[in-house]
Design a protein around this motif. Structure first.
Motif, PDB file in Angstrom:
ATOM      1  N   LEU A  78       3.368   7.508   0.737  1.00 60.18           N
ATOM      2  CA  LEU A  78       4.649   6.896   1.123  1.00 60.18           C
ATOM      3  C   LEU A  78       5.397   6.312  -0.083  1.00 60.18           C
ATOM      4  O   LEU A  78       6.623   6.192  -0.057  1.00 60.18           O
ATOM      5  N   ALA A  79       4.673   5.969  -1.131  1.00 55.28           N
ATOM      6  CA  ALA A  79       5.308   5.392  -2.324  1.00 55.28           C
ATOM      7  C   ALA A  79       6.077   6.448  -3.126  1.00 55.28           C
ATOM      8  O   ALA A  79       6.942   6.097  -3.935  1.00 55.28           O
ATOM      9  N   GLU A  80       5.778   7.721  -2.904  1.00 58.68           N
ATOM     10  CA  GLU A  80       6.499   8.844  -3.548  1.00 58.68           C
ATOM     11  C   GLU A  80       6.685   8.637  -5.042  1.00 58.68           C
ATOM     12  O   GLU A  80       7.784   8.802  -5.580  1.00 58.68           O
ATOM     13  N   ALA A 152       8.264   1.379  -7.211  1.00 58.81           N
ATOM     14  CA  ALA A 152       7.567   1.220  -5.925  1.00 58.81           C
ATOM     15  C   ALA A 152       6.810  -0.101  -5.943  1.00 58.81           C
ATOM     16  O   ALA A 152       6.413  -0.591  -7.003  1.00 58.81           O
ATOM     17  N   ILE A 153       6.650  -0.683  -4.771  1.00 60.45           N
ATOM     18  CA  ILE A 153       5.843  -1.899  -4.599  1.00 60.45           C
ATOM     19  C   ILE A 153       4.940  -1.667  -3.394  1.00 60.45           C
ATOM     20  O   ILE A 153       5.401  -1.221  -2.341  1.00 60.45           O
ATOM     21  N   LEU A 154       3.641  -1.908  -3.586  1.00 57.51           N
ATOM     22  CA  LEU A 154       2.682  -1.778  -2.483  1.00 57.51           C
ATOM     23  C   LEU A 154       2.055  -3.134  -2.214  1.00 57.51           C
ATOM     24  O   LEU A 154       1.580  -3.781  -3.154  1.00 57.51           O
ATOM     25  N   GLY A 174      14.104   2.538  -4.958  1.00 58.31           N
ATOM     26  CA  GLY A 174      12.677   2.212  -4.928  1.00 58.31           C
ATOM     27  C   GLY A 174      12.146   2.082  -3.508  1.00 58.31           C
ATOM     28  O   GLY A 174      12.896   1.843  -2.569  1.00 58.31           O
ATOM     29  N   ARG A 175      10.832   2.257  -3.364  1.00 61.86           N
ATOM     30  CA  ARG A 175      10.166   2.189  -2.061  1.00 61.86           C
ATOM     31  C   ARG A 175       9.151   1.047  -2.045  1.00 61.86           C
ATOM     32  O   ARG A 175       8.343   0.922  -2.967  1.00 61.86           O
ATOM     33  N   LEU A 176       9.202   0.248  -1.000  1.00 64.06           N
ATOM     34  CA  LEU A 176       8.201  -0.810  -0.810  1.00 64.06           C
ATOM     35  C   LEU A 176       7.392  -0.452   0.433  1.00 64.06           C
ATOM     36  O   LEU A 176       7.964  -0.149   1.479  1.00 64.06           O
ATOM     37  N   VAL A 177       6.075  -0.448   0.290  1.00 64.96           N
ATOM     38  CA  VAL A 177       5.187  -0.083   1.392  1.00 64.96           C
ATOM     39  C   VAL A 177       4.304  -1.295   1.677  1.00 64.96           C
ATOM     40  O   VAL A 177       3.625  -1.783   0.766  1.00 64.96           O
ATOM     41  N   LYS A 203       9.307   1.891  10.338  1.00 67.16           N
ATOM     42  CA  LYS A 203       7.955   1.535  10.747  1.00 67.16           C
ATOM     43  C   LYS A 203       7.077   2.784  10.719  1.00 67.16           C
ATOM     44  O   LYS A 203       7.512   3.851  11.167  1.00 67.16           O
ATOM     45  N   VAL A 204       5.877   2.694  10.185  1.00 67.95           N
ATOM     46  CA  VAL A 204       5.015   3.875  10.098  1.00 67.95           C
ATOM     47  C   VAL A 204       3.924   3.860  11.168  1.00 67.95           C
ATOM     48  O   VAL A 204       3.825   4.779  11.964  1.00 67.95           O
ATOM     49  N   LEU A 205       3.079   2.832  11.156  1.00 64.21           N
ATOM     50  CA  LEU A 205       2.034   2.730  12.186  1.00 64.21           C
ATOM     51  C   LEU A 205       1.408   1.342  12.188  1.00 64.21           C
ATOM     52  O   LEU A 205       1.697   0.531  11.311  1.00 64.21           O
TER      53      LEU A 205
END
Ligand code: SAH
Length: 219
Positions: A78-80, A152-154, A174-177, A203-205
């Protein structure tokens, strides 16, 4: 990237990739290759290392867990991340997720609130030859402003709601997961993308992570 590849327990990792990841829809070849490459057992205390490739989270001491392999792979996918991008992880724990991110060629900044875990993760990453990971002992609620913005931020610990300091450190595009929610049993895994003038949230799960707690623990 890893400099000394370890083939130890590679058959178990190959089975983990096929049975736990591919069957659940992890299909980014770079993520699958990273999950095959990183020796997960080396990030675990001896009493649980035997279960390193089982389909679940495992205790690593200090009341925290190393996440289930599927969740590590899913968050990574998901962070790609592209090679050369920078990623911030909150919740170093064992250092395993950081190693998987480093395998993608990203520069990894990772923060852990428990000093003993931060030290152990740093030592493991060093032993395995990961040069593109920096571990910091601090409270992740502040992020790492000196290194921001991040592609990205996890978050691998769950805050009750998303800290603004962290979304502020996300680069454009950017993507934050993150798992978000105050319920200790279950939270929602969400992805937030920073667009020109908005944060777009998906929302993913449902997931179960340890809580993101304020402050640090030294010894
Ligand atoms: N990513 C880890 C799993 C982490 S478990 C791995 O691959 O092994 C979650 C971790 O988040 C725990 O180690 C916990 O101590 C840490 N944590 C919780 N709240 C935190 C905070 N505010 N700042 C930094 N780390 C935090």
């Amino acid at each position: 990237m890893i400099t000394q590849r370890s083939f130890e327990r590679e058959d178990e990792r190959a089975q983990m990739v096929a049975r736990q990841l591919q069957t659940r829809g992890i299909d980014d070849p770079r993520v699958l290759a990273a999950m095959l490459a990183v020796p997960r057992h080396r990030f675990m205390p001896a009493n649980v290392a035997g279960r390193a490739y089982a389909d679940g989270a495992q205790p690593i001491g200090h009341g925290v867990t190393i996440s289930q392999p599927y969740i590590v792979a899913l968050m990574t996918q998901l962070a790609e991340l592209e090679a050369g991008e920078t990623v911030l992880e909150i919740g170093t724990g064992s250092g395993y997720q950081a190693a998987v991110l480093a395998e993608l060629g990203a520069t990894v900044y990772t923060i852990e609130r428990i000093a003993a875990l931060a030290r152990r993760a740093e030592a493991t990453l060093h032993e395995l030859g990961y040069a593109n990971v920096e571990v910091r002992h601090a409270d992740g609620y502040a992020g790492w402003p000196e290194r921001a913005p991040f592609d990205a931020i996890l978050l691998t610990a769950a805050p009750p709601k998303l800290p603004e300091a962290l979304t502020d450190q996300l680069a454009l595009g950017g993507r934050l997961v993150a798992p978000v929610g105050s319920d200790l049993g279950w939270q929602q895994l969400i992805v937030i993308e920073r667009e020109q003038d908005a944060l777009v949230r998906k929302k993913v799960l449902d997931v179960a992570f340890v809580p993101m707690l304020p402050g640090t623990i030294s010894d």
